[in-house]
Structure formats: C-alpha cells, structure tokens
Design a protein around this motif. Structure first.
Motif, PDB file in Angstrom:
ATOM      1  N   MET A 171       0.828  -1.212   0.000  1.00  6.62           N
ATOM      2  CA  MET A 171       0.000   0.000   0.000  1.00  6.62           C
ATOM      3  C   MET A 171       0.862   1.260   0.000  1.00  6.62           C
ATOM      4  SD  MET A 171      -3.244   0.986   0.086  1.00  6.62           S
ATOM      5  CE  MET A 171      -4.351   2.257   0.631  1.00  6.62           C
ATOM      6  N   SER A 224      -8.077   9.118   1.278  1.00  9.00           N
ATOM      7  CA  SER A 224      -7.228   8.133   1.966  1.00  9.00           C
ATOM      8  C   SER A 224      -7.708   7.880   3.393  1.00  9.00           C
ATOM      9  CB  SER A 224      -5.770   8.621   2.000  1.00  9.00           C
ATOM     10  OG  SER A 224      -5.266   8.763   0.697  1.00  9.00           O
ATOM     11  N   LYS A 225      -8.277   8.914   4.023  1.00  9.42           N
ATOM     12  CA  LYS A 225      -8.777   8.778   5.392  1.00  9.42           C
ATOM     13  C   LYS A 225     -10.099   8.008   5.433  1.00  9.42           C
ATOM     14  CE  LYS A 225      -5.789  11.008   8.001  1.00  9.42           C
ATOM     15  NZ  LYS A 225      -5.133  10.374   9.175  1.00  9.42           N
ATOM     16  N   LEU A 241     -11.506   6.027   2.681  1.00 10.56           N
ATOM     17  CA  LEU A 241     -11.542   4.771   1.926  1.00 10.56           C
ATOM     18  C   LEU A 241     -10.362   3.874   2.279  1.00 10.56           C
ATOM     19  CD1 LEU A 241     -12.450   6.355  -1.535  1.00 10.56           C
ATOM     20  CD2 LEU A 241     -14.032   5.341   0.118  1.00 10.56           C
ATOM     21  N   ASP A 242     -10.595   2.563   2.272  1.00 18.02           N
ATOM     22  CA  ASP A 242      -9.523   1.634   2.630  1.00 18.02           C
ATOM     23  C   ASP A 242      -9.054   0.796   1.434  1.00 18.02           C
ATOM     24  OD1 ASP A 242     -11.769   0.122   2.312  1.00 18.02           O
ATOM     25  OD2 ASP A 242     -11.561  -1.005   4.185  1.00 18.02           O
ATOM     26  N   LYS A 243      -9.607   1.081   0.254  1.00 21.10           N
ATOM     27  CA  LYS A 243      -9.205   0.319  -0.934  1.00 21.10           C
ATOM     28  C   LYS A 243      -8.538   1.250  -1.935  1.00 21.10           C
ATOM     29  CE  LYS A 243     -12.468  -3.420  -0.333  1.00 21.10           C
ATOM     30  NZ  LYS A 243     -13.537  -4.254  -0.910  1.00 21.10           N
ATOM     31  N   TYR A 244      -7.358   0.826  -2.353  1.00 24.49           N
ATOM     32  CA  TYR A 244      -6.516   1.691  -3.188  1.00 24.49           C
ATOM     33  C   TYR A 244      -7.186   2.058  -4.502  1.00 24.49           C
ATOM     34  CZ  TYR A 244      -2.511   3.254  -5.926  1.00 24.49           C
ATOM     35  OH  TYR A 244      -1.670   3.976  -6.717  1.00 24.49           O
ATOM     36  N   LEU A 262     -17.879   3.994   0.018  1.00 24.80           N
ATOM     37  CA  LEU A 262     -17.811   3.180   1.235  1.00 24.80           C
ATOM     38  C   LEU A 262     -18.543   1.853   1.059  1.00 24.80           C
ATOM     39  CD1 LEU A 262     -18.409   5.936   3.948  1.00 24.80           C
ATOM     40  CD2 LEU A 262     -16.342   4.574   3.670  1.00 24.80           C
ATOM     41  N   ASP A 293     -19.410  -1.591  -0.836  1.00 22.50           N
ATOM     42  CA  ASP A 293     -18.773  -2.556  -1.733  1.00 22.50           C
ATOM     43  C   ASP A 293     -19.823  -3.115  -2.691  1.00 22.50           C
ATOM     44  OD1 ASP A 293     -16.094  -2.501  -0.809  1.00 22.50           O
ATOM     45  OD2 ASP A 293     -16.736  -3.585   0.976  1.00 22.50           O
TER      46      ASP A 293
END
Length: 481
Positions: A1, A97-98, A100-103, A324, A326
């Motif tokens: 990451m 980036s803060k 979302l957790d998926k690149y 957010l 999926d």
C-alpha cells in the motif's frame, strides 16, 4: 500500500505540473490581478482602495507567501498556479485516503479530481483554492457530526472561514455548520453554547487577522465582495427571466460533469439505489452539500466554468462517501468509468502535454506563444515613461514593468466597451473624475475599447488628443482648456 501511495504521489506531482503549465500559458487576467496585486499590496497600495478587488484576501495572502519564498516574476507566477492545484488535489487525496480503505477507489477519486482541473484556465485558480478549503470543511463537519469532536468543529470553522475569505458565495453553506452543531447538542445546552462559541471565535479571529494584515474594515470587505458582485448579475431568487436565460449555458456544465466522470458515477449509484439508499439515509450532510452547491450555482447565475467548482466539490465528496459501499459489480463499472474519463479528457491532456515544448515561457512572459508578445514595443516605451498611466491594462504588464501601478490594477473594470458591465466602484468613479480635471495627463487605452467605448471611456477620450497608436493600445493626453 505504501509503495502504491508513493507512486500515486509522484504521478500527481507530474500530472498537475503539466495541467498547471497549460493554465499558466493562458496568461489569464483574473489570475494576474491576484498574483501581481498580491505583490504590490502594502500601506501605499491598499486592498479594496487602490487594489479594487471583488474577492477576499485569503488567496492574495497565499500568493504573497509564494512570492516571499521564491520571489516575484514569471516562474513564480507559474508556481502560484502549480501550488494552488497541488493543494487542491492533495486535499482530496488526504480525505479519500482517510475515508476509503481500498486503493483502487482512492485512485478513482483522484482520476475524477484531476479531470476536474482540465478544461480550465488560470482564471479558475482562485476557485480551486477555495475548493481546497471547502472540501476540507465538508470532511471536518462530517467528522464532527459523527464524533462530536471539538477539534473537528474548530478545524471545519477555520477551513470554512478561509474559503469564505477567498470568495463569499460559500456563505450559502453556513447553515450546514450551524445545523451540525445544533443537531448534535440540542439536548445539551452547555455543549451547544460551548461548541457554538468556539466556532464563532475561530471565525472572528481569522477574519480579524486578515483585516489587520490588509488594513480594511468589514464595510470595505462587504461592499467590494457582496454589493459590487451583486451589481454585476441579477443575484435574485425571484428573477425568473435571468434564471431561464442562464440555462442556455448549463450545457457546458453538464458536459463538464460528464467529462470528469461525475455524472457517470452518480448514474451508477442511482442504478444501485437499493444499496446507496443506506448511504443516503446515514450521510445527511454530503447530500446537503450537493444541494447547497447546486443552489449556489443557480443563485450566482454565472456561465463561466470557473464557477462550476462550487458544484464539483460537493459531488466529489458525495462520491467518496458512496465508495464506502462494496458493490458486487463496481470494479467492472469502475474500470469502464476510468476509461471513459480518459477518453473524454484525452484531447485536452494531449494539448497540455504538447505545450511542454514551450517550457521556455516559464522565464519569458513575451515568448512566442504568449498573447502578450504583441505588446512588447508598447511596454518598452511605457517602461521608460513613468508619467503615463495604463487604463484597462493587463495586470501582467506590471510584472514586466516591475513597478507599482499608480492608478490600480483593476481600472479596466471601469473602462469597458458598450456591451460590457463596469465595476460600480466609488473609488474608480472618484479616480475617473480626477483624470478629467488633470491637465496634460497622458494615458493608454486599448484600441478595441476606444472603437466601442462606454460612457466613461467616451467622456475621457473626448477631453483628450491622440498622441500615438500601437497595435493594441493608443496613447492620449488630456487637455482641459
């Protein structure tokens, strides 16, 4: 990451450089007012009096910092745009980036954000500067609402005030801050009072800081930023004819929203309404941001693309919140969406990349592709003649001349042709009346304005004799006897 984030950061720095250079080459007048004006403003050349600006001081302060660090000149003018667009992109990068957790979702947001820079010129620099602090305001209001964190509220108040002191139309977002404080603390009067007080103190302190720094009063600020701006367009909710007239320009905004991918992704979320309704129920403020942005755009009635940022920013933030979820088929639509944005923006990106061959323009404002090159002979004579003044001059002239304008940078807003508005400024009217009484005053006016003068230009020219004509300007002398 971390490796991906490093690669993304370097890519953004390079891509924004290319786009910034494209905008820099437009030698936009509005950006010239901000950059050149920020250099000259001091105790002898004051904001809202000599520099008759209709914007807040925040962007001038930002550009003044760049000038203080790097100097005043051609290359530094480019840095002003470059750093403006960089902080815009990296503020969105920080927020996505803060949240979302998926690149791949972060990259998609950045593709949309970079696309939002394309199609603009340097005049939009102030809008993107404001957009930076507006989206940070959204992020911290949202964070405050979800956590009741006082630091988040103070941060939101700070960023909102900077945004307001850039351009005043964000006042329409004020109820969002008030509502966030009220809804969270309506059953606790002590906290309601405390949080409201801290928010107000933050706003007032920042406002006082800028008013003392630039020596202006609240009345000066309000008159120049609100009263004058309202005189240029209808700015009235009940002016139906004006609202209908401005609709003819909305096709440009719709095409822009489509090209940036915003419409594409919003349609995707509408198709998946069953899932997105969960976000819509929970995320009250992002929806309010979008509705407020659209309402503000209608209210200000501007056909100019630079004013579309007030709509773009809330949409980008809403899209981040939608990410957010999926979606089972999102990766497919995501790839298609990115390809769509690349295809739509490719012609402009290609043009911007080709412009890198003119990199020498960073050190020469009169380079071959500059629209200012035709005024070289005119400027060289002005440089040796300190007595003449330029009315309706290009602000960039004073960077070449390296001298503070006696008459102010923005007299051109008074001396227009018949078809254009003039800035309803008491200061400019006072200066105009002084010119009429000033025997032997030599001045320059653009030829296109002289050929179709408004009342004030005509009044000035009638009392003058022509001394010399250049390609774009003519030199006159006032004769009062």
């Amino acid at each position: 990451m971390k490796k991906n984030l490093f690669f993304t950061t370097i890519s953004l720095i390079i891509i924004v450089f290319i786009i910034s250079f494209q905008q820099f080459l437009s030698w936009s007048n509005d950006y010239g007012f901000y950059f050149v004006g920020s250099n000259f403003i001091d105790s002898n050349y004051q904001l809202y009096e000599d520099h008759n600006e209709s914007k807040g001081p925040a962007y001038l302060f930002f550009l003044k910092i760049i000038i203080a660090l790097f100097g005043f000149g051609n290359f530094q003018a480019f840095l002003g745009i470059y750093f403006t667009l960089l902080i815009y992109i990296f503020s969105i990068y920080f927020i996505s980036s803060k949240i979302l957790d998926k690149y791949y979702k972060i990259v998609t947001v950045l593709v949309i954000s970079v696309a939002s820079l394309i199609f603009h010129d340097g005049n939009s620099s102030i809008s993107f500067f404001q957009g930076t602090f507006l989206i940070l305001t959204f992020y911290f209001i949202d964070k405050y609402y979800s956590s009741r964190n006082l630091i988040a509220l103070i941060s939101a108040s700070f960023f909102f005030t900077v945004s307001f002191l850039t351009r005043v139309e964000v006042l329409t977002f004020t109820p969002v801050i008030i509502l966030s404080i009220f809804f969270l603390n309506k059953n606790n009067f002590v906290l309601l009072f405390k949080h409201t007080l801290f928010s107000v103190i933050t706003i007032v302190v920042l406002f006082i800081f800028f008013s003392n720094l630039y020596s202006y009063s609240f009345l000066d600020f309000w008159y120049n930023n609100v009263t004058i701006n309202k005189s240029d367009v209808a700015y009235e909710w009940n002016n139906v004819g004006s609202k209908l007239f401005i609709l003819q320009y909305r096709s440009t905004l719709v095409l822009y929203l489509l090209s940036t991918g915003i419409i594409y992704f919003i349609l995707f979320f509408i198709i998946n309404l069953k899932k997105t309704s969960k976000i819509l129920k929970k995320e009250l403020f992002p929806i309010m941001f979008v509705l407020t942005g659209i309402s503000t755009s209608i209210y200000i009635e501007s056909p100019e693309l630079k004013h579309s940022v007030i709509v773009i920013i809330p949409f980008i933030y809403l899209i981040i919140k939608f990410f957010l979820i999926d979606y089972w088929n999102f990766k497919i639509f995501n790839i298609i969406g990115i390809i769509f944005v690349v295809i739509m923006t490719y012609p402009e990106v290609k043009k911007a990349s080709k412009n890198l061959s003119n990199i020498k323009c960073l050190n020469n404002m009169l380079c071959d592709v500059s629209k200012l090159k035709n005024d070289k002979i005119f400027l060289e004579e002005v440089k040796t003649n300190d007595e003449s003044i330029i009315l309706h001059g290009v602000p960039w002239f004073y960077m070449f001349l390296d001298k503070q304008p006696k008459e102010g940078l923005i007299t051109g807003r008074f001396y227009h042709d018949k078809n254009a508005f003039y800035m309803k400024s008491k200061y400019l009217l006072k200066k105009h009346n002084e010119y009429l009484k000033h025997d032997n005053l030599e001045f320059y006016l653009p030829n296109n304005v002289i050929e179709n003068p408004n009342f004030y230009t005509e009044e000035l020219v009638k009392k003058s004799i022509l001394l010399k004509k250049y390609k774009n300007y003519s030199k006159f002398k006032i004769i009062t006897y």
